[in-house]
Motif scaffolding. Structure first.
Motif, PDB file in Angstrom:
ATOM      1  N   GLU A 136      27.260 -18.674 -25.769  1.00  0.00           N
ATOM      2  CA  GLU A 136      26.202 -19.616 -25.388  1.00  0.00           C
ATOM      3  C   GLU A 136      26.756 -20.766 -24.561  1.00  0.00           C
ATOM      4  OE1 GLU A 136      24.591 -20.459 -29.223  1.00  0.00           O
ATOM      5  OE2 GLU A 136      23.319 -18.650 -29.254  1.00  0.00           O
ATOM      6  N   THR A 137      27.940 -21.246 -24.911  1.00  0.00           N
ATOM      7  CA  THR A 137      28.577 -22.310 -24.125  1.00  0.00           C
ATOM      8  C   THR A 137      28.888 -21.825 -22.715  1.00  0.00           C
ATOM      9  OG1 THR A 137      29.543 -23.269 -26.117  1.00  0.00           O
ATOM     10  CG2 THR A 137      30.550 -23.888 -24.025  1.00  0.00           C
ATOM     11  N   ALA A 138      29.218 -20.543 -22.576  1.00  0.00           N
ATOM     12  CA  ALA A 138      29.527 -19.978 -21.258  1.00  0.00           C
ATOM     13  C   ALA A 138      28.283 -19.761 -20.409  1.00  0.00           C
ATOM     14  CB  ALA A 138      30.266 -18.656 -21.421  1.00  0.00           C
ATOM     15  N   GLY A 139      27.106 -19.951 -20.995  1.00  0.00           N
ATOM     16  CA  GLY A 139      25.868 -19.849 -20.230  1.00  0.00           C
ATOM     17  C   GLY A 139      25.012 -18.646 -20.543  1.00  0.00           C
ATOM     18  N   PHE A 140      25.442 -17.788 -21.481  1.00  0.00           N
ATOM     19  CA  PHE A 140      24.674 -16.589 -21.790  1.00  0.00           C
ATOM     20  C   PHE A 140      23.469 -16.911 -22.663  1.00  0.00           C
ATOM     21  CE2 PHE A 140      28.785 -14.695 -20.756  1.00  0.00           C
ATOM     22  CZ  PHE A 140      28.404 -13.623 -19.969  1.00  0.00           C
ATOM     23  N   GLU A 200      20.054 -14.815 -24.854  1.00  0.00           N
ATOM     24  CA  GLU A 200      19.732 -13.577 -25.561  1.00  0.00           C
ATOM     25  C   GLU A 200      20.984 -12.962 -26.183  1.00  0.00           C
ATOM     26  OE1 GLU A 200      17.559 -10.933 -23.005  1.00  0.00           O
ATOM     27  OE2 GLU A 200      16.413 -12.568 -22.122  1.00  0.00           O
ATOM     28  N   VAL A 201      21.783 -13.785 -26.834  1.00  0.00           N
ATOM     29  CA  VAL A 201      23.051 -13.313 -27.407  1.00  0.00           C
ATOM     30  C   VAL A 201      22.766 -12.513 -28.678  1.00  0.00           C
ATOM     31  CG1 VAL A 201      25.308 -13.982 -28.299  1.00  0.00           C
ATOM     32  CG2 VAL A 201      24.273 -15.287 -26.432  1.00  0.00           C
ATOM     33  N   GLU A 202      23.304 -11.282 -28.712  1.00  0.00           N
ATOM     34  CA  GLU A 202      23.093 -10.373 -29.838  1.00  0.00           C
ATOM     35  C   GLU A 202      24.452 -10.001 -30.434  1.00  0.00           C
ATOM     36  OE1 GLU A 202      19.649  -7.547 -28.103  1.00  0.00           O
ATOM     37  OE2 GLU A 202      21.355  -7.942 -26.774  1.00  0.00           O
ATOM     38  N   VAL A 216      29.521  -8.305 -29.309  1.00  0.00           N
ATOM     39  CA  VAL A 216      28.580  -9.329 -28.876  1.00  0.00           C
ATOM     40  C   VAL A 216      28.082  -8.974 -27.479  1.00  0.00           C
ATOM     41  CG1 VAL A 216      28.230 -11.776 -28.411  1.00  0.00           C
ATOM     42  CG2 VAL A 216      29.736 -11.065 -30.279  1.00  0.00           C
ATOM     43  N   ARG A 217      26.781  -9.035 -27.304  1.00  0.00           N
ATOM     44  CA  ARG A 217      26.175  -8.801 -25.989  1.00  0.00           C
ATOM     45  C   ARG A 217      25.382 -10.032 -25.585  1.00  0.00           C
ATOM     46  NH1 ARG A 217      22.159  -3.809 -24.731  1.00  0.00           N
ATOM     47  NH2 ARG A 217      20.872  -4.873 -26.287  1.00  0.00           N
ATOM     48  N   GLY A 218      25.659 -10.508 -24.377  1.00  0.00           N
ATOM     49  CA  GLY A 218      24.935 -11.645 -23.838  1.00  0.00           C
ATOM     50  C   GLY A 218      24.353 -11.307 -22.486  1.00  0.00           C
TER      51      GLY A 218
END
Length: 246
Positions: free
Chosen positions: A213-217, A219-221, A240-242
């Protein structure tokens, strides 16, 4: 020289890091996993591709594949694997800390715990940001590693792994308040003894989600295997998929 820059390590311990069984495993995952499913012509980046175990089946499935790795020896093996399989892929020698191709890929994959190589946590975040920026909007990053929660269940027990002509002994040591781990490897083949140490970051599911999330992704699953099973006490991997949302 950092450990991951040493081609002698990748060549010397290739049988331990890349056992032959992983060729069939990679082909099965590409064929069956929704996380690795692509449309024909999709642009896919295998970041830290090693000997091309996933490059080949992704290309065979019709993807336009680029494999990036810092090791010349591993890229040579990937090129040979592609030639033997009759598939074409673009292979690039580059450091994932700096490699970025803006707005290029539909899917980026990073497999077999090929993440967390850098001592500075900011550098590992930079790798994720590079992957994010290399995706087109809507593109996805799939990262596969050994999660801290799974690792905690067996760390400290020395392992012996049979390889062609010998045995590899592995011992893990947790460092820096469970933020890093050092794996000491000893490979014995007859009278030959080879040693190496690998240090990498440890991440829990919550920590890796936050890093995405910090990297900008968006819909992180988080999953516990490539079949989309949950990341729980039965999980085998931390996946982890973003998605790049903009």
């Amino acid at each position: 020289m950092h450990w991951y820059e040493d081609d002698g390590l990748w060549v010397g311990f290739a049988d331990v890091m890349f056992p032959a069984r992983r060729v069939a495993e990679a082909a099965r995952l590409v064929a069956e996993s929704p996380l690795l499913r692509t449309d024909p012509g999709a642009r896919v980046l295998d970041l830290a591709c090693g000997p091309g175990f996933h490059v080949v089946p992704l290309a065979r499935a019709g993807a336009d594949v680029t494999g990036v790795d810092l090791s010349t020896a591993m890229l040579d093996r990937a090129a040979k694997a592609c030639a033997e399989a009759g598939v074409t892929a673009r292979l690039v020698r580059a450091d994932m800390l700096h490699h970025v191709e803006p707005d290029t890929y539909d899917l980026v994959v990073n497999m077999y715990t090929s993440f967390g190589y850098f001592t500075d946590p900011g550098d590992n975040l930079a790798v994720l940001r590079n992957a994010h920026d290399s995706l087109v909007p809507g593109g996805k990053l799939v990262l596969d590693m050994m999660g801290k929660e799974i690792f905690a269940g067996w760390v400290g027990r020395p392992q012996a792994v049979d390889v062609e002509g010998g045995t590899a002994f592995l011992r893990d040591t947790v460092l820096d308040d469970w933020t890093r781990v050092r794996t000491d490897w000893t490979l014995v083949r007859g009278d030959e003894v080879r040693r190496a140490s690998i240090v990498s970051a440890l991440y829990s599911a919550a920590e890796l989600r936050a890093l995405f999330e910090t990297a900008g992704f968006g819909e992180v699953e988080v999953y516990g295997d490539f079949d989309l099973s949950p990341y729980d006490n039965h999980a085998r991997r931390l996946i982890v998929r973003g998605t790049r949302v903009g």
